[in-house]
Structures are given as C-alpha cells and as structure tokens.
Design a protein around this motif. Structure first.
Motif, PDB file in Angstrom:
ATOM      1  N   ASP A 141      -4.946   2.580   0.210  1.00 26.47           N
ATOM      2  CA  ASP A 141      -4.527   1.887  -1.010  1.00 26.47           C
ATOM      3  C   ASP A 141      -4.735   0.369  -0.903  1.00 26.47           C
ATOM      4  O   ASP A 141      -5.059  -0.145   0.160  1.00 26.47           O
ATOM      5  CB  ASP A 141      -3.032   2.189  -1.236  1.00 26.47           C
ATOM      6  CG  ASP A 141      -2.621   1.984  -2.679  1.00 26.47           C
ATOM      7  OD1 ASP A 141      -3.498   1.818  -3.526  1.00 26.47           O
ATOM      8  OD2 ASP A 141      -1.395   2.003  -2.943  1.00 26.47           O
ATOM      9  N   ARG A 142      -4.546  -0.325  -2.048  1.00 23.64           N
ATOM     10  CA  ARG A 142      -4.642  -1.782  -2.032  1.00 23.64           C
ATOM     11  C   ARG A 142      -3.296  -2.410  -2.357  1.00 23.64           C
ATOM     12  O   ARG A 142      -2.523  -1.872  -3.148  1.00 23.64           O
ATOM     13  CB  ARG A 142      -5.664  -2.240  -3.086  1.00 23.64           C
ATOM     14  CG  ARG A 142      -7.092  -2.003  -2.619  1.00 23.64           C
ATOM     15  CD  ARG A 142      -8.078  -2.749  -3.497  1.00 23.64           C
ATOM     16  NE  ARG A 142      -8.056  -2.244  -4.860  1.00 23.64           N
ATOM     17  CZ  ARG A 142      -8.564  -2.919  -5.915  1.00 23.64           C
ATOM     18  NH1 ARG A 142      -9.084  -4.104  -5.747  1.00 23.64           N
ATOM     19  NH2 ARG A 142      -8.529  -2.394  -7.111  1.00 23.64           N
ATOM     20  N   LYS A 143      -3.050  -3.566  -1.746  1.00 29.07           N
ATOM     21  CA  LYS A 143      -1.815  -4.292  -2.056  1.00 29.07           C
ATOM     22  C   LYS A 143      -1.982  -4.990  -3.401  1.00 29.07           C
ATOM     23  O   LYS A 143      -3.062  -5.539  -3.671  1.00 29.07           O
ATOM     24  CB  LYS A 143      -1.603  -5.418  -1.038  1.00 29.07           C
ATOM     25  CG  LYS A 143      -1.123  -5.005   0.315  1.00 29.07           C
ATOM     26  CD  LYS A 143      -1.114  -6.251   1.191  1.00 29.07           C
ATOM     27  CE  LYS A 143      -0.032  -6.140   2.233  1.00 29.07           C
ATOM     28  NZ  LYS A 143       0.445  -7.434   2.688  1.00 29.07           N
TER      29      LYS A 143
ATOM     30  N   HIS B 283      -8.087 -10.819  -6.338  1.00 30.64           N
ATOM     31  CA  HIS B 283      -9.405 -10.372  -6.781  1.00 30.64           C
ATOM     32  C   HIS B 283      -9.595 -10.611  -8.285  1.00 30.64           C
ATOM     33  O   HIS B 283     -10.610 -11.171  -8.721  1.00 30.64           O
ATOM     34  CB  HIS B 283      -9.594  -8.890  -6.430  1.00 30.64           C
ATOM     35  CG  HIS B 283     -10.791  -8.281  -7.074  1.00 30.64           C
ATOM     36  ND1 HIS B 283     -12.076  -8.647  -6.725  1.00 30.64           N
ATOM     37  CD2 HIS B 283     -10.911  -7.374  -8.078  1.00 30.64           C
ATOM     38  CE1 HIS B 283     -12.932  -7.969  -7.479  1.00 30.64           C
ATOM     39  NE2 HIS B 283     -12.256  -7.198  -8.303  1.00 30.64           N
TER      40      HIS B 283
ATOM     41  N   LYS C  52       0.832  -1.207   0.000  1.00 29.30           N
ATOM     42  CA  LYS C  52       0.000   0.000   0.000  1.00 29.30           C
ATOM     43  C   LYS C  52       0.867   1.258   0.000  1.00 29.30           C
ATOM     44  O   LYS C  52       1.844   1.331   0.738  1.00 29.30           O
ATOM     45  CB  LYS C  52      -0.852   0.026   1.269  1.00 29.30           C
ATOM     46  CG  LYS C  52      -1.862  -1.085   1.329  1.00 29.30           C
ATOM     47  CD  LYS C  52      -2.674  -0.925   2.606  1.00 29.30           C
ATOM     48  CE  LYS C  52      -3.679  -2.045   2.716  1.00 29.30           C
ATOM     49  NZ  LYS C  52      -4.610  -1.872   3.811  1.00 29.30           N
TER      50      LYS C  52
ATOM     51  N   ASP D 130      -3.421  -8.450  -3.148  1.00 29.61           N
ATOM     52  CA  ASP D 130      -4.881  -8.516  -2.993  1.00 29.61           C
ATOM     53  C   ASP D 130      -5.583  -8.249  -4.323  1.00 29.61           C
ATOM     54  O   ASP D 130      -6.597  -8.873  -4.642  1.00 29.61           O
ATOM     55  CB  ASP D 130      -5.356  -7.496  -1.945  1.00 29.61           C
ATOM     56  CG  ASP D 130      -4.850  -7.855  -0.557  1.00 29.61           C
ATOM     57  OD1 ASP D 130      -4.760  -9.064  -0.263  1.00 29.61           O
ATOM     58  OD2 ASP D 130      -4.528  -6.939   0.219  1.00 29.61           O
ATOM     59  N   MET D 131      -5.019  -7.331  -5.106  1.00 27.67           N
ATOM     60  CA  MET D 131      -5.613  -7.037  -6.416  1.00 27.67           C
ATOM     61  C   MET D 131      -5.538  -8.265  -7.328  1.00 27.67           C
ATOM     62  O   MET D 131      -6.468  -8.550  -8.086  1.00 27.67           O
ATOM     63  CB  MET D 131      -4.885  -5.851  -7.077  1.00 27.67           C
ATOM     64  CG  MET D 131      -5.051  -4.530  -6.315  1.00 27.67           C
ATOM     65  SD  MET D 131      -3.915  -3.257  -6.914  1.00 27.67           S
ATOM     66  CE  MET D 131      -4.792  -2.629  -8.335  1.00 27.67           C
TER      67      MET D 131
END
Ligand code: ASP
Length: 439
Positions: free
Chosen positions: A46-48, A55, A41, A51-52
């Motif tokens: 924010d997103r790691k 997803h 992040k 994780d993205m």
C-alpha cells in the motif's frame, strides 16, 4: 492523570485500525489529548497518504492534472468514514485543498492535509474537540520551530479544553503558511503537546511493542527493551535504531515526562519506557545495539604528531572548509583518524586530502572505505567490569576484525568500526554474548 496519546500512520490506516484506536482511548479516561498521523499503509504493498499527497502536489506544481491523484486520497478517507459509519462530509475540505493546490500553496501545506483530515475524522469518531495544529504550533520565519511561542499558546488553548485531537506533523509560520516537521514528525507534535499540558505520560502508539535490543532484521525475535533513558535512546537512534523521531525526546525531556512506546495491535503489551533517569538496572549489561554502514576512515600519520601544537585543529579545518562533519576521531601517538560518512566525503575526497597535506605535511594519509559503525549502548556498562573485553573476545570468536574502537567518556557507549561485510555478524556476536548467553 493526564495522558497524551499519539497514533502512527499504520494505527490509523483503515476503519478497522480506527476502531482499535477508539477502544484504546475509551478504555482509559486519562487519555485526553490525541495526536494522529495521516493514514499509513494497510499492507506492505500500500501507499501512505502523505506520499500520495506529495505526489499529487508534484503534479499540481508541474501544471499537470492532479484531480485523479486527489480523488484517490479522498477515497482513502471515505473508506474510513463509511467503515466507521460516520456522517462526516469532507467534500468542502477537498474543494479547498484542490483550490490551494492549484494556487501552489506549497508541498508542506499539501503533506499536512494528511494529518489534518485524519484529525477531523478522529475527533468526530471520538467526540473530542478538533484543534488545528496551524493555530497552536509555530515556526519562525526562518523555518525553525518556535518552542516558547508554541508552548504559551498551546498551553493556553488546551487549558480550556478537556479532550482534544490535535493533528501531528505541522504548524504555521508567522505569515500563517503551513510548515511541517521532517518525515515522521507527528512524534514531535505529541511531545510538544505533552510538554504544554504537563502530561504524566506521553504514550506513542505504533505497530511494534517498543524497542528491541537489536534490529529484528538481523536478530530473529530480539529481546525487548523495557526501560531506556533519553540519553541511551539518543545514542541508539543516532546510530539508526528508528521507532521514534529523533527530535521527539527534546520537549518532554525538559519536563521529565516519560514516553511509553505501545503497540496498537497488541494493546496489552507493556511496551518500552523512555525515562529521564532510572535506578532500575537494565535486564542485561547492555541496553541496545545499533549501527550503520557506509563510513570512511581517513588515517593521518606523522612522526611526533603528539608534540605538534595545533595539528588536530588543522586537520579538522580541512574537513570544515569542505563542509564535512566528522563522526569520530580516534587517535594514537603519531596517528589520527577521522571517521566520516562515505557518501558525503567521496566527492570531496581529493580536495580534503590536498588541504590536509598543505596544512599539516603528514608522512602519509590513508583512506579506508566501506566501514560500518556499531554502537553498544547501556547505562549498565559504567558499573560492570570487562564489557569491552567481552565484546572483543566475542568479535574475535566470530572472526570479525575490529578496525576502530571509541568509548565515550560517559561510559554509556562503545563504538566499534568493522568492515561493512562483517556488520551483521558482529551484531549477532555481541547480541549472543550479552543477551542470549544471559537468558
Ligand atoms: N505523515 C507524516 C509522514 O509520513 C508524519 C508522521 O507520520 O509522523 O512522515
């Protein structure tokens, strides 16, 4: 000297962070083997990238359109490439990733691309050779890590390379498919590489300057731990202190390689040293305090329990049959207490109780939930008198009722059970008496 350096996700989240990492590596020529995480992040909203990726892969697996999710990930890397002024072109890589997602290559493959791509960028930026972890880190068919095969092949490979970037977090199974460690597993890769190259030190760079004596969410500005042994760290990590992946100490521990936890944003801080053993006294009698909420105690009473052969085994049998592992087992003459994780236990509670009844015919079984366990850990406790006395008088002054006490035979830790609601108060009281009062 040979140093292995691992950089966590927040250390490599943006071009600006990459520059700090580059400066750190270039400032010491011994920093020869580099293990990157995936970009983490950039700020708390924010997103790691990992994780993205998970997803995006979920979408692929559900036969939904994942191209937008993937192009967002591509932008994260492109931003780094542009910010560093690199010429690296990841289009070919993303084409391949897209194809493999569509073929449903697995969520491990998907997640591993975060470190894989970051490794390519970092190698380019540093001018180091890129070594794909899938060619040097191995898992067995059953998914367990294969330490000896990895060590042989990795050692052979790196002996011919002076400076390399090896992405963290993943390796390959015998059929070549990608497999990851559990989350945060790049720490383990760093440790594996350190063992293979017989590093003098394993530097683990993150966003804090090492371990704190107690959780900063409970104690404001806690003192830092300068040096901690592997065993002390195991005790603290098990009880919830998390900076390093729990399994990361095993490969280096075998070789006695010290780990130095460092802060990428404050590279001059000395950080914390994790060592095999040390004659160096810790600054305080205790090295650290950690704890967790959410335990239950099952108290069993029976007259003359102490003289009944096999009683303990039968009680534990009831837990084993229901696949519940127990944490602690303090006992008295006619009482025995089993401490378990509440969330694991609660749904099987009645089955366990009836089995204990059937096997042991106790006088009573009493269950208490919402307990917290606190571990007070320190190599210094062995040689100092009155440690437990001080803990309990501090807790009494703080009006905390102690529900359970367990001192390990190593005299390295004292575990205290309190109600969940007393948890923070108890930690503050213990910190104050052993640390604040000694400053
Ligand atoms: N990127 C992976 C994770 O987020 C592994 C790591 O950072 O160590 O868990």
């Amino acid at each position: 000297m040979k140093k292995v350096v691992k950089f966590g996700g927040s250390s490599l989240a943006s071009a600006e962070q990459f520059k700090k990492v580059g400066d750190i590596i270039r400032s010491d020529k011994d920093r020869r083997y580099v293990i990157p995480s995936a970009p983490g992040k950039r700020d708390s909203s924010d997103r790691k990238v990992t994780d993205m990726l998970y997803h995006a892969y979920e979408l692929a697996e559900a036969d939904k359109d994942f191209s937008k999710a993937l192009s967002e990930i591509k932008s994260r890397y492109q931003e780094i490439i542009d910010g560093l002024g690199l010429k690296t072109d990841l289009s070919g890589e993303f084409k391949e990733i897209k194809k493999r997602f569509a073929e449903k290559a697995g969520s491990d493959y998907a997640a591993s691309r975060g470190e894989y791509l970051n490794g390519i960028l970092l190698a380019d930026y540093l001018g180091y050779e890129f070594v794909d972890a899938a060619s040097v880190i191995f898992f067995r068919e059953d998914g367990n890590y294969d330490a000896e095969k990895t060590n042989d092949i990795l050692r052979g490979k790196l002996s011919g390379i002076d400076r390399a970037v090896i992405p963290g977090f993943y390796g390959a199974k015998p059929d070549g498919s990608v497999k990851t460690f559990s989350r945060g597993g790049s720490d383990i890769t760093g440790s594996i590489v350190s063992r293979a190259v017989k590093a003098d030190v394993y530097e683990n760079w993150t966003d804090v300057s090492g371990f704190s004596v107690a959780d900063p969410r409970i104690i404001t500005n806690p003192e830092k731990i300068e040096m901690i042994t592997y065993t002390e760290l195991r005790e603290l990590a098990y009880m919830g202190a998390s900076v390093l992946h729990e399994d990361a100490i095993f490969p280096v521990r075998r070789e006695g390689i010290p780990i130095n936890i460092r802060n990428t944003n404050k590279p001059d801080d000395e950080g914390s040293w994790i060592v095999q053993s040390t004659g160096q006294k810790s600054r305080f009698v205790i090295t650290g305090i950690a704890g967790k909420k959410g335990f239950c105690s099952v108290n069993i009473e029976k007259d003359k329990m102490n003289s009944e052969v096999g009683f303990g085994r039968k009680v534990l049998q009831a837990f084993e049959d229901n696949e519940i592992s127990f944490e602690h087992m303090p006992s008295g003459i006619d009482t025995m207490t089993i401490i378990v994780h509440q969330d694991e236990f609660i749904e099987k509670e009645q089955r366990v109780v009836s089995e204990i009844n059937r096997l042991t015919h106790p006088d009573s079984i009493d269950i208490e939930s919402d307990l917290a366990l606190i571990a007070v850990v320190g190599r210094g406790m062995k040689s100092s008198k009155g440690t437990s006395g001080r803990i309990f008088s501090a807790l009494a002054h703080a009006n905390v009722n102690v529900k359970m006490i367990d001192q390990g035979s190593s005299e390295l830790n004292i575990i205290i059970g309190v109600k969940n609601e007393d948890f923070e108060n108890a930690i503050r009281a213990i910190y104050n008496i052993f640390v604040l009062a000694q400053l």
